[in-house]
Each structure stands twice: as structure tokens, then as C-alpha cells.
Design a protein around this motif. Structure first.
Motif, PDB file in Angstrom:
ATOM      1  N   ILE A 101       6.919  -6.099   5.805  1.00 18.68           N
ATOM      2  CA  ILE A 101       6.759  -4.729   6.324  1.00 18.68           C
ATOM      3  C   ILE A 101       7.691  -3.773   5.598  1.00 18.68           C
ATOM      4  O   ILE A 101       7.296  -2.669   5.189  1.00 18.68           O
ATOM      5  CB  ILE A 101       7.032  -4.701   7.842  1.00 18.68           C
ATOM      6  CG1 ILE A 101       5.946  -5.497   8.580  1.00 18.68           C
ATOM      7  CG2 ILE A 101       7.073  -3.270   8.356  1.00 18.68           C
ATOM      8  CD1 ILE A 101       6.199  -5.641  10.062  1.00 18.68           C
ATOM      9  N   SER A 102       8.936  -4.195   5.415  1.00 27.97           N
ATOM     10  CA  SER A 102       9.909  -3.338   4.737  1.00 27.97           C
ATOM     11  C   SER A 102       9.507  -3.069   3.288  1.00 27.97           C
ATOM     12  O   SER A 102       9.551  -1.928   2.817  1.00 27.97           O
ATOM     13  CB  SER A 102      11.284  -4.000   4.784  1.00 27.97           C
ATOM     14  OG  SER A 102      12.231  -3.238   4.066  1.00 27.97           O
ATOM     15  N   LEU A 105       6.415  -0.737   3.227  1.00 24.36           N
ATOM     16  CA  LEU A 105       6.771   0.655   3.510  1.00 24.36           C
ATOM     17  C   LEU A 105       7.508   1.290   2.335  1.00 24.36           C
ATOM     18  O   LEU A 105       7.290   2.450   2.002  1.00 24.36           O
ATOM     19  CB  LEU A 105       7.635   0.728   4.767  1.00 24.36           C
ATOM     20  CG  LEU A 105       6.923   0.444   6.100  1.00 24.36           C
ATOM     21  CD1 LEU A 105       7.918   0.465   7.251  1.00 24.36           C
ATOM     22  CD2 LEU A 105       5.813   1.461   6.345  1.00 24.36           C
ATOM     23  N   TYR A 108       4.946   2.127  -0.215  1.00 27.45           N
ATOM     24  CA  TYR A 108       4.143   3.278   0.223  1.00 27.45           C
ATOM     25  C   TYR A 108       4.904   4.587   0.014  1.00 27.45           C
ATOM     26  O   TYR A 108       4.380   5.553  -0.538  1.00 27.45           O
ATOM     27  CB  TYR A 108       3.764   3.110   1.689  1.00 27.45           C
ATOM     28  CG  TYR A 108       2.931   4.240   2.241  1.00 27.45           C
ATOM     29  CD1 TYR A 108       1.544   4.246   2.100  1.00 27.45           C
ATOM     30  CD2 TYR A 108       3.528   5.311   2.910  1.00 27.45           C
ATOM     31  CE1 TYR A 108       0.770   5.283   2.597  1.00 27.45           C
ATOM     32  CE2 TYR A 108       2.774   6.354   3.415  1.00 27.45           C
ATOM     33  CZ  TYR A 108       1.397   6.332   3.255  1.00 27.45           C
ATOM     34  OH  TYR A 108       0.643   7.366   3.749  1.00 27.45           O
ATOM     35  N   LEU A 109       6.166   4.609   0.451  1.00 27.40           N
ATOM     36  CA  LEU A 109       6.961   5.830   0.310  1.00 27.40           C
ATOM     37  C   LEU A 109       7.220   6.150  -1.155  1.00 27.40           C
ATOM     38  O   LEU A 109       7.221   7.316  -1.560  1.00 27.40           O
ATOM     39  CB  LEU A 109       8.279   5.664   1.059  1.00 27.40           C
ATOM     40  CG  LEU A 109       8.169   5.540   2.584  1.00 27.40           C
ATOM     41  CD1 LEU A 109       9.537   5.285   3.199  1.00 27.40           C
ATOM     42  CD2 LEU A 109       7.538   6.789   3.188  1.00 27.40           C
ATOM     43  N   ALA A 190       1.326  -0.400  -1.111  1.00 28.31           N
ATOM     44  CA  ALA A 190       1.968  -0.999   0.055  1.00 28.31           C
ATOM     45  C   ALA A 190       1.369  -2.364   0.377  1.00 28.31           C
ATOM     46  O   ALA A 190       2.092  -3.337   0.614  1.00 28.31           O
ATOM     47  CB  ALA A 190       1.832  -0.063   1.255  1.00 28.31           C
TER      48      ALA A 190
END
Length: 292
Positions: A101-102, A105, A108-109, A190
Motif C-alpha cells: 500500500i505504501s 501510494l 501514485y503521488l 501505483a
């Protein structure tokens, strides 16, 4: 170098999605000999053949797999020093999920930031075209200067591009060297990184599902053997994907890349195991001191 050759070179670069071609263009830009047209068509066919291989997606997968094959492996190897299989499995799965998840993300960012940077640069370029067209003309000439083109040809190209609706695309590709990111870039980035991390990290956990609750050290041996093979194959494939798969030199580079990957993973796992073992020894000494 003729203007037709220059137009062939420019056609290799992407156009902005919000730009529309002009109905009136210089006819010389579309006049190519049959041989040149055939060569260009052949090159375009080759690019279409390899279009499914997105370099950015491959890079994201490598990032996810690389981290997934080292960090979770080091954690599970370190937890194995406790001798409890359930602790290793639960701790490994928790780290896998949280890490995926980290990483996802973060990808994605990062992709969103890249998209915002591209749009900001595009707006600045479009504003410059309106407020300071003279500097834009100078920029176009500077782009062609390193190629040692005839001054008449540079002047003709500069004049044509200065009034062309494709000028923003040209400046973004050749001056800022920024490719236009796709709308789905952030989501794909992501998912690719997160999935690569999870798959890479799940490999060292597999042996722990097939042993008893107190056989963590036995599973660790199988996990180490599995990860040595996986790390070597990953390092070999990653290196050969860039340098090539055939030839003695490329094979040698692949072997070196595979060994380097095994070394990195081994150092990470050894460090984690040493730290956990050290904490365990300190805890035992503390307990012994309390009993005394």
C-alpha cells in the motif's frame, strides 16, 4: 540533411492530445521519396510491434520487485530467529500488505506530481509563445544549432514552426524533453509497483506455510534457497532486459547482475537476522538479571 529528413525526425515524437493539426501546412513537409517512406513505415511497424512494452511500466515493476525481494525477505529472515512460524507468517503478511500500500501510494503521488509538473511547464510554454514570441523563435533556432544544419534550412524550419499549432508539442519534446504522461499513468504506476512488491515479497513466505509451528528455521533454509534463485533470476533478467539477451557480453552482464542482486539480498537478510538475534540476546540477559 533535407527538410524531409527533419520532418521524419520530428514525426517520431509525440503530439499533445489537446492540439489539432492545421489544415494548411507546408507541402514540403509531406514530400518524401518512396525509399524514405518505406523505411519510415518499416520503423513505425517495428515500434508498433514493441508498443506493448512500456518502459515506464517495466521500470515500475522493477522497483516494486526489487524492494519486495529484499525488504520482506530480510524481515522474515530476521523474525525466523524467534523460532515461531506464526510470528514470521503474520509479521511477513502484515509487512507485505502495508508495504505494498505504501509503495503504491508513493508511486501514485509521484506520477501525479510528474503530471502536474508537465502541465505547469506546458502552461508556461504557451504563455511564453503569446507574451514573448521572439524568445520562442530563438529557442527553436538553438534546438537545431547542435545538428550543424544549413542556416537557410534552420531559418525555414524556424519560420514554419513559429506559426505551427504543433509548436507547444515541439517545445515540450525537444526543448523541455518532457513526454506527455497518459491519463492512466498514476493508477497504472501505483498498481504495478504495489503488485510487484507483493509478489516479490510473497516468495520468501511460501515455505513457512508448509512447516510446523516451531519449524521456522527449517522454513528459513528453504526460504533462503528459494530467494537465492529468485534474486539471481530477477537480477539476470533485469540486466539482460536493458543490455540484451544474446551474446557472450550480455550473458556475462546478466550473471554479474544476478550475483549483485543475490549479494544485496543476502546483506539485507543477514543484517536483519543479526539485529533480531542481538535483541533476543539482550532480552534474555535482561530476564536473567531480573531473576538474579
Amino acid at each position: 540533411m533535407s527538410i524531409t529528413s527533419i520532418s521524419g525526425l520530428l514525426s517520431n515524437y509525440s503530439r499533445l492530445s489537446d492540439s489539432s493539426p492545421s489544415d494548411e501546412k507546408d507541402p514540403h513537409l509531406h514530400m518524401r521519396p518512396d525509399i524514405e517512406a518505406g523505411t519510415t513505415t518499416q520503423k513505425n511497424d517495428e515500434r508498433k510491434t514493441w508498443r506493448f512494452v512500456d518502459g515506464r511500466t517495466v521500470s515500475d515493476a522493477i522497483i516494486g520487485l526489487s524492494d519486495g525481494m529484499t525488504v520482506p525477505f530480510a524481515l522474515t529472515a530476521g523474525l525466523s530467529a524467534l523460532g515461531d512460524t506464526k510470528v514470521v507468517v503474520f509479521g511477513g503478511m502484515a509487512e507485505l500488505i502495508a508495504g505494498a500500500i505504501s509503495m503504491g501510494l508513493g508511486g501514485y503521488l509521484g506520477a501525479k506530481s510528474e503530471e502536474e509538473s508537465y502541465k505547469a511547464t506546458l502552461r508556461e510554454t504557451q504563455d511564453q509563445m503569446v507574451t514573448d514570441p521572439a524568445s520562442v523563435t530563438t529557442t527553436i533556432s538553438d534546438i537545431f544549432e547542435p545538428y550543424d544544419l544549413p542556416s537557410e534550412l534552420v531559418s525555414q524550419l524556424t519560420t514554419h514552426l513559429s506559426s505551427s499549432p504543433m509548436l507547444p508539442s515541439f517545445l515540450m519534446n525537444f526543448h523541455h524533453t518532457l513526454p506527455e504522461p497518459s491519463d492512466s499513468r498514476a493508477v497504472i504506476c501505483a498498481l504495478t509497483i504495489a503488485l510487484g512488491y507483493f509478489i516479490g515479497g510473497f516468495v520468501p513466505l511460501v515455505p513457512y506455510f508448509f512447516v510446523g509451528p516451531t519449524d521456522a528455521f527449517l522454513a528459513l533454509r528453504w526460504s533462503i534457497a528459494t530467494m537465492v534463485v529468485a534474486l539471481f533470476l530477477f537480477g539476470y533478467g533485469k540486466t539482460c532486459f536493458v543490455s540484451g539477451w544474446t551474446g557472450r557480453r550480455n550473458v556475462r552482464k546478466g550473471l554479474v547482475g544476478g550475483l549483485q542482486m543475490v549479494l544485496v539480498g543476502g546483506v539485507a537478510a543477514g543484517s536483519a537476522m543479526g539485529l533480531v538475534k542481538g535483541f533476543q540476546v539482550l532480552a534474555q540477559r535482561s530476564d536473567d538479571g531480573k531473576h538474579e
